[in-house]
Write a protein that holds these residues in place. Sequence first.
Motif, PDB file in Angstrom:
ATOM      1  N   THR A   4       0.867  -1.168   0.000  1.00 10.73           N
ATOM      2  CA  THR A   4       0.000   0.000   0.000  1.00 10.73           C
ATOM      3  C   THR A   4       0.905   1.219   0.000  1.00 10.73           C
ATOM      4  OG1 THR A   4      -1.775  -1.090   1.205  1.00 10.73           O
ATOM      5  CG2 THR A   4      -1.741   1.317   1.272  1.00 10.73           C
ATOM      6  N   ILE A   5       0.700   2.084  -0.975  1.00 12.73           N
ATOM      7  CA  ILE A   5       1.466   3.321  -1.073  1.00 12.73           C
ATOM      8  C   ILE A   5       0.570   4.450  -0.578  1.00 12.73           C
ATOM      9  CG2 ILE A   5       2.608   4.932  -2.634  1.00 12.73           C
ATOM     10  CD1 ILE A   5       3.320   2.516  -4.405  1.00 12.73           C
ATOM     11  N   LEU A   6       1.036   5.106   0.475  1.00 17.23           N
ATOM     12  CA  LEU A   6       0.278   6.190   1.092  1.00 17.23           C
ATOM     13  C   LEU A   6       0.923   7.525   0.752  1.00 17.23           C
ATOM     14  CD1 LEU A   6      -1.849   7.277   3.121  1.00 17.23           C
ATOM     15  CD2 LEU A   6      -0.168   6.845   4.928  1.00 17.23           C
ATOM     16  N   SER A   7       0.128   8.436   0.227  1.00 17.14           N
ATOM     17  CA  SER A   7       0.594   9.794  -0.017  1.00 17.14           C
ATOM     18  C   SER A   7      -0.294  10.734   0.781  1.00 17.14           C
ATOM     19  CB  SER A   7       0.534  10.136  -1.508  1.00 17.14           C
ATOM     20  OG  SER A   7       1.194  11.350  -1.744  1.00 17.14           O
ATOM     21  N   ILE A   8       0.344  11.688   1.428  1.00 17.62           N
ATOM     22  CA  ILE A   8      -0.381  12.573   2.332  1.00 17.62           C
ATOM     23  C   ILE A   8      -0.257  14.013   1.851  1.00 17.62           C
ATOM     24  CG2 ILE A   8      -0.583  13.364   4.716  1.00 17.62           C
ATOM     25  CD1 ILE A   8       0.965  10.603   5.342  1.00 17.62           C
ATOM     26  N   ILE A   9      -1.390  14.650   1.701  1.00 19.81           N
ATOM     27  CA  ILE A   9      -1.422  16.065   1.339  1.00 19.81           C
ATOM     28  C   ILE A   9      -1.516  16.846   2.641  1.00 19.81           C
ATOM     29  CG2 ILE A   9      -2.662  17.883   0.113  1.00 19.81           C
ATOM     30  CD1 ILE A   9      -3.837  15.623  -1.692  1.00 19.81           C
ATOM     31  N   PRO A  10      -0.459  17.608   2.975  1.00 12.71           N
ATOM     32  CA  PRO A  10      -0.499  18.356   4.240  1.00 12.71           C
ATOM     33  C   PRO A  10      -1.524  19.478   4.191  1.00 12.71           C
ATOM     34  CG  PRO A  10       1.612  18.675   3.109  1.00 12.71           C
ATOM     35  CD  PRO A  10       0.788  17.756   2.268  1.00 12.71           C
ATOM     36  N   PRO A  11      -2.181  19.751   5.307  1.00 13.47           N
ATOM     37  CA  PRO A  11      -3.236  20.770   5.307  1.00 13.47           C
ATOM     38  C   PRO A  11      -2.730  22.178   5.026  1.00 13.47           C
ATOM     39  CG  PRO A  11      -2.761  20.046   7.539  1.00 13.47           C
ATOM     40  CD  PRO A  11      -1.989  19.147   6.610  1.00 13.47           C
ATOM     41  N   GLU A  12      -1.479  22.460   5.330  1.00 15.57           N
ATOM     42  CA  GLU A  12      -0.976  23.822   5.133  1.00 15.57           C
ATOM     43  C   GLU A  12      -0.914  24.221   3.661  1.00 15.57           C
ATOM     44  OE1 GLU A  12       2.635  21.163   5.754  1.00 15.57           O
ATOM     45  OE2 GLU A  12       0.846  21.550   6.895  1.00 15.57           O
ATOM     46  N   GLU A  13      -0.994  23.256   2.754  1.00 11.57           N
ATOM     47  CA  GLU A  13      -0.976  23.592   1.329  1.00 11.57           C
ATOM     48  C   GLU A  13      -2.161  24.468   0.937  1.00 11.57           C
ATOM     49  OE1 GLU A  13      -0.325  20.781  -1.772  1.00 11.57           O
ATOM     50  OE2 GLU A  13       1.134  19.664  -0.591  1.00 11.57           O
ATOM     51  N   TYR A  14      -3.250  24.442   1.707  1.00  9.48           N
ATOM     52  CA  TYR A  14      -4.468  25.133   1.306  1.00  9.48           C
ATOM     53  C   TYR A  14      -4.868  26.281   2.233  1.00  9.48           C
ATOM     54  CZ  TYR A  14      -4.659  20.779  -1.174  1.00  9.48           C
ATOM     55  OH  TYR A  14      -4.342  19.700  -1.939  1.00  9.48           O
ATOM     56  N   GLN A  15      -4.164  26.481   3.317  1.00 16.22           N
ATOM     57  CA  GLN A  15      -4.605  27.455   4.311  1.00 16.22           C
ATOM     58  C   GLN A  15      -4.692  28.872   3.771  1.00 16.22           C
ATOM     59  OE1 GLN A  15      -2.066  26.987   7.687  1.00 16.22           O
ATOM     60  NE2 GLN A  15      -3.200  25.228   8.453  1.00 16.22           N
ATOM     61  N   HIS A  16      -3.793  29.255   2.900  1.00 16.17           N
ATOM     62  CA  HIS A  16      -3.770  30.638   2.435  1.00 16.17           C
ATOM     63  C   HIS A  16      -4.549  30.848   1.133  1.00 16.17           C
ATOM     64  CE1 HIS A  16      -0.924  31.443   5.579  1.00 16.17           C
ATOM     65  NE2 HIS A  16      -0.143  30.476   5.137  1.00 16.17           N
ATOM     66  N   TRP A  17      -5.123  29.813   0.610  1.00 16.41           N
ATOM     67  CA  TRP A  17      -5.780  29.901  -0.694  1.00 16.41           C
ATOM     68  C   TRP A  17      -7.179  29.290  -0.642  1.00 16.41           C
ATOM     69  CZ3 TRP A  17      -2.946  32.793  -3.834  1.00 16.41           C
ATOM     70  CH2 TRP A  17      -1.581  32.850  -3.617  1.00 16.41           C
ATOM     71  N   MET A  18      -7.958  29.689   0.317  1.00 12.30           N
ATOM     72  CA  MET A  18      -9.277  29.086   0.492  1.00 12.30           C
ATOM     73  C   MET A  18     -10.127  29.142  -0.772  1.00 12.30           C
ATOM     74  SD  MET A  18      -9.231  27.698   3.244  1.00 12.30           S
ATOM     75  CE  MET A  18      -9.436  27.623   4.977  1.00 12.30           C
ATOM     76  N   GLY A  19     -10.007  30.178  -1.554  1.00  9.37           N
ATOM     77  CA  GLY A  19     -10.831  30.311  -2.742  1.00  9.37           C
ATOM     78  C   GLY A  19     -10.496  29.304  -3.829  1.00  9.37           C
ATOM     79  N   VAL A  20      -9.259  28.819  -3.844  1.00  8.13           N
ATOM     80  CA  VAL A  20      -8.855  27.875  -4.887  1.00  8.13           C
ATOM     81  C   VAL A  20      -8.444  26.527  -4.292  1.00  8.13           C
ATOM     82  CG1 VAL A  20      -8.152  29.645  -6.538  1.00  8.13           C
ATOM     83  CG2 VAL A  20      -6.508  28.814  -4.868  1.00  8.13           C
ATOM     84  N   ALA A  21      -8.878  26.257  -3.070  1.00  7.04           N
ATOM     85  CA  ALA A  21      -8.473  25.028  -2.368  1.00  7.04           C
ATOM     86  C   ALA A  21      -8.861  23.770  -3.143  1.00  7.04           C
ATOM     87  CB  ALA A  21      -9.076  24.996  -0.969  1.00  7.04           C
ATOM     88  N   ASP A  22     -10.063  23.748  -3.709  1.00 10.11           N
ATOM     89  CA  ASP A  22     -10.493  22.548  -4.439  1.00 10.11           C
ATOM     90  C   ASP A  22      -9.631  22.303  -5.670  1.00 10.11           C
ATOM     91  OD1 ASP A  22     -12.466  22.002  -2.606  1.00 10.11           O
ATOM     92  OD2 ASP A  22     -14.040  23.021  -3.752  1.00 10.11           O
ATOM     93  N   LEU A  23      -9.291  23.370  -6.373  1.00 12.37           N
ATOM     94  CA  LEU A  23      -8.436  23.241  -7.550  1.00 12.37           C
ATOM     95  C   LEU A  23      -7.043  22.753  -7.151  1.00 12.37           C
ATOM     96  CD1 LEU A  23      -7.905  23.604 -10.571  1.00 12.37           C
ATOM     97  CD2 LEU A  23      -7.355  25.996 -10.082  1.00 12.37           C
ATOM     98  N   MET A  24      -6.491  23.324  -6.095  1.00 17.60           N
ATOM     99  CA  MET A  24      -5.162  22.914  -5.641  1.00 17.60           C
ATOM    100  C   MET A  24      -5.166  21.467  -5.157  1.00 17.60           C
ATOM    101  SD  MET A  24      -3.858  26.352  -3.714  1.00 17.60           S
ATOM    102  CE  MET A  24      -2.276  25.641  -3.299  1.00 17.60           C
ATOM    103  N   ARG A  25      -6.221  21.068  -4.483  1.00 16.19           N
ATOM    104  CA  ARG A  25      -6.348  19.683  -4.011  1.00 16.19           C
ATOM    105  C   ARG A  25      -6.404  18.731  -5.203  1.00 16.19           C
ATOM    106  NH1 ARG A  25     -10.256  20.643  -0.882  1.00 16.19           N
ATOM    107  NH2 ARG A  25      -9.069  20.827   1.026  1.00 16.19           N
ATOM    108  N   ALA A  26      -7.154  19.093  -6.228  1.00 14.00           N
ATOM    109  CA  ALA A  26      -7.244  18.250  -7.427  1.00 14.00           C
ATOM    110  C   ALA A  26      -5.895  18.156  -8.127  1.00 14.00           C
ATOM    111  CB  ALA A  26      -8.309  18.808  -8.375  1.00 14.00           C
TER     112      ALA A  26
END
Length: 151
Positions: free
Chosen positions: A33-55
């Motif tokens: 099982t390969i686990l990749s983790i997206i840290p929450p700080e990647e989106y804290q300053h960009w709430m308006g584009v968080a979904d795009l950045m997550r994708a």
Amino acid sequence: MRKFLVVLDDSRECLNAMRFAALRAAHTGAGVTILSIIPPEEYQHWMGVADLMRAEARERIEAHFEVFAKWMRDKQGVNPELVIREGDPVNEILAQVKDDPEIGVLVLGAGTEKSGPGPLVNAMSRNSGNLPIPITIVPGDMAKERLEAIT
């Protein structure tokens, strides 16, 4: 079937951890099982584009995963699964181990910098007493041939 859990990130030592997990799985009939983790700080300053950045982060992770998965399938006969989680890396690793009782070993790659093996290895080592599984720490600069010999 038992599985090796390995963390996919952008570190150089990740490569040796992937190799070790795939080789051990191939030799023991286990899975990976390969686990990749997206840290929450990647989106804290960009709430308006968080979904795009997550994708975009998920697309990048899936592309990176496919490189390792192809090698594992073609060279080792192991078909890994990808799990993507979001949050603090240590908490998400612990949660994945708890959520999947088939995971038998956590495999981490250790960095070779003078500052130490890396924050994830340090943090997981501190939490190792609370884990229901062993941790295997693979040296980041170990030669491929040496990895093959010991697995």
